[in-house]
Write an enzyme that holds these catalytic residues in place. Structure first.
Site, PDB file in Angstrom:
ATOM      1  N   GLY A  46       0.766  -1.242   0.000  1.00 31.96           N
ATOM      2  CA  GLY A  46       0.000   0.000   0.000  1.00 31.96           C
ATOM      3  C   GLY A  46       0.798   1.293   0.000  1.00 31.96           C
ATOM      4  O   GLY A  46       0.284   2.339  -0.385  1.00 31.96           O
ATOM      5  N   GLU A 101       4.226   3.859   6.084  1.00 30.86           N
ATOM      6  CA  GLU A 101       3.021   3.020   6.076  1.00 30.86           C
ATOM      7  C   GLU A 101       1.902   3.771   5.348  1.00 30.86           C
ATOM      8  O   GLU A 101       1.876   5.006   5.343  1.00 30.86           O
ATOM      9  CB  GLU A 101       2.647   2.709   7.544  1.00 30.86           C
ATOM     10  CG  GLU A 101       1.326   2.051   7.796  1.00 30.86           C
ATOM     11  CD  GLU A 101       1.197   0.635   7.274  1.00 30.86           C
ATOM     12  OE1 GLU A 101       1.515   0.425   6.089  1.00 30.86           O
ATOM     13  OE2 GLU A 101       0.738  -0.232   8.031  1.00 30.86           O
ATOM     14  N   ASP A 105      -4.595   1.459  11.070  1.00 28.76           N
ATOM     15  CA  ASP A 105      -5.996   1.127  11.321  1.00 28.76           C
ATOM     16  C   ASP A 105      -6.089   0.577  12.746  1.00 28.76           C
ATOM     17  O   ASP A 105      -6.057   1.354  13.706  1.00 28.76           O
ATOM     18  CB  ASP A 105      -6.412   0.128  10.235  1.00 28.76           C
ATOM     19  CG  ASP A 105      -7.875  -0.206  10.242  1.00 28.76           C
ATOM     20  OD1 ASP A 105      -8.699   0.711  10.358  1.00 28.76           O
ATOM     21  OD2 ASP A 105      -8.216  -1.391  10.132  1.00 28.76           O
ATOM     22  N   LYS A 133      -6.553   6.194  11.080  1.00 31.68           N
ATOM     23  CA  LYS A 133      -7.962   6.062  11.485  1.00 31.68           C
ATOM     24  C   LYS A 133      -7.984   5.843  12.988  1.00 31.68           C
ATOM     25  O   LYS A 133      -8.056   4.704  13.462  1.00 31.68           O
ATOM     26  CB  LYS A 133      -8.590   4.844  10.803  1.00 31.68           C
ATOM     27  CG  LYS A 133      -8.696   4.905   9.301  1.00 31.68           C
ATOM     28  CD  LYS A 133      -9.626   3.775   8.846  1.00 31.68           C
ATOM     29  CE  LYS A 133      -9.181   3.154   7.578  1.00 31.68           C
ATOM     30  NZ  LYS A 133      -9.962   1.957   7.222  1.00 31.68           N
ATOM     31  N   ARG A 167      -5.546   0.710  -6.749  1.00 31.59           N
ATOM     32  CA  ARG A 167      -4.280   1.272  -6.266  1.00 31.59           C
ATOM     33  C   ARG A 167      -3.831   2.436  -7.149  1.00 31.59           C
ATOM     34  O   ARG A 167      -3.068   3.294  -6.715  1.00 31.59           O
ATOM     35  CB  ARG A 167      -3.172   0.212  -6.284  1.00 31.59           C
ATOM     36  CG  ARG A 167      -3.346  -0.898  -5.271  1.00 31.59           C
ATOM     37  CD  ARG A 167      -2.038  -1.685  -5.179  1.00 31.59           C
ATOM     38  NE  ARG A 167      -2.210  -2.977  -4.531  1.00 31.59           N
ATOM     39  CZ  ARG A 167      -2.155  -3.182  -3.221  1.00 31.59           C
ATOM     40  NH1 ARG A 167      -1.954  -2.170  -2.404  1.00 31.59           N
ATOM     41  NH2 ARG A 167      -2.293  -4.385  -2.720  1.00 31.59           N
TER      42      ARG A 167
HETATM   43  P1  IMP Z   1      -3.784  -2.490  10.898  1.00 32.62           P
HETATM   44  O1  IMP Z   1      -2.821  -3.590  11.230  1.00 32.62           O
HETATM   45  O2  IMP Z   1      -5.185  -2.850  11.278  1.00 32.62           O
HETATM   46  O3  IMP Z   1      -3.382  -1.150  11.428  1.00 32.62           O
HETATM   47  O4  IMP Z   1      -3.888  -2.444   9.339  1.00 32.62           O
HETATM   48  C1  IMP Z   1      -3.025  -1.774   8.559  1.00 32.62           C
HETATM   49  C2  IMP Z   1      -3.154  -2.227   7.124  1.00 32.62           C
HETATM   50  O5  IMP Z   1      -4.499  -2.584   6.784  1.00 32.62           O
HETATM   51  C3  IMP Z   1      -2.830  -1.079   6.207  1.00 32.62           C
HETATM   52  O6  IMP Z   1      -1.448  -1.039   5.937  1.00 32.62           O
HETATM   53  C4  IMP Z   1      -3.635  -1.397   4.982  1.00 32.62           C
HETATM   54  O7  IMP Z   1      -2.913  -2.275   4.132  1.00 32.62           O
HETATM   55  C5  IMP Z   1      -4.839  -2.124   5.514  1.00 32.62           C
HETATM   56  N1  IMP Z   1      -5.971  -1.189   5.615  1.00 32.62           N
HETATM   57  C6  IMP Z   1      -6.449  -0.589   6.718  1.00 32.62           C
HETATM   58  N2  IMP Z   1      -7.478   0.223   6.434  1.00 32.62           N
HETATM   59  C7  IMP Z   1      -7.644   0.137   5.086  1.00 32.62           C
HETATM   60  C8  IMP Z   1      -8.538   0.789   4.174  1.00 32.62           C
HETATM   61  O8  IMP Z   1      -9.390   1.620   4.521  1.00 32.62           O
HETATM   62  N3  IMP Z   1      -8.384   0.455   2.856  1.00 32.62           N
HETATM   63  C9  IMP Z   1      -7.451  -0.444   2.418  1.00 32.62           C
HETATM   64  N4  IMP Z   1      -6.590  -1.050   3.252  1.00 32.62           N
HETATM   65  C10 IMP Z   1      -6.687  -0.768   4.563  1.00 32.62           C
END
Ligand code: IMP
Length: 179
Positions: A46, A101, A105, A133, A167
């Site tokens: 990403g 990053e 999330d 977020k 993307r």
């Molecule tokens: P975390 O481990 O839950 O913080 O997730 C992080 C990863 O989840 C990010 O690097 C993204 O690849 C993916 N991700 C989180 N939110 C989104 C979104 O809204 N759209 C697409 N990918 C997301």
């Protein structure tokens, strides 16, 4: 599984992203002004567009490396289990490192990556995330720089996918299901 139909509503324009990257780059330049070489670590996949734009604004000696951690797969919900699918090619011991990053999330990915990389004894380890977020956070982790703080929406574009699509959109948009 067939994908539910959706449309994408623009949330952050390409122009807004470019302007914010300029601001972030000048803060990062100041933070690392004494570095002999900054290792910029992009988290695949990403962050690939963000890292490309960011390093071109940095005007510092940089090396670019990539790390791939497991992601959502085809879902819009985090699995909370983080696996390293591709490790760095280079060593980071004693180096200045900036992790790039796309989105923080739940925070599980960054927490895992920070723990992994700080165990390799870099001189300085900082994190930049294009999007944050905060409402979704489940573990205690904070990036040192954030591009934009956004509400709890599923977003795509500027390198970020939904089931490997979108993307290549030049802006960040939110996914809105139509059925
Ligand atoms: P975390 O481990 O839950 O913080 O997730 C992080 C990863 O989840 C990010 O690097 C993204 O690849 C993916 N991700 C989180 N939110 C989104 C979104 O809204 N759209 C697409 N990918 C997301």
């Amino acid at each position: 599984m067939p994908q539910r139909p959706y449309v994408i509503d623009e949330m952050i324009s390409a122009k807004q992203i470019a302007a914010r990257i300029e601001e972030l780059a000048s803060e990062i330049r100041a933070e690392y002004s004494d570095t002999d070489k900054l290792v910029v670590v992009g988290l695949l996949r990403g962050s690939f567009v963000f890292i490309a734009d960011l390093v071109r604004e940095l005007d510092l000696p940089v090396e670019v490396d990539f790390l791939e951690a497991s992601s959502y797969g085809n879902a819009t919900e985090s699995s909370r289990e983080v696996r390293i699918l591709k490790d760095l090619r280079g060593e980071i011991e004693g180096r200045d490192v900036l992790v790039v990053e796309d989105i923080v999330d739940t925070g599980y990915t960054l927490k895992h990556v920070r723990h992994l990389l700080s165990g390799r004894a870099p001189r300085k380890l900082k994190i930049i995330a294009l999007l944050d977020k905060p409402a979704r956070r489940e573990v205690d982790i904070k990036a040192d720089w954030i591009g934009f703080s956004i509400p709890d929406e599923f977003v795509v574009g500027y390198g970020i996918d939904f089931a490997q699509r979108n993307r290549n959109l030049p802006y960040i948009g939110k996914v809105r299901f139509t059925e």
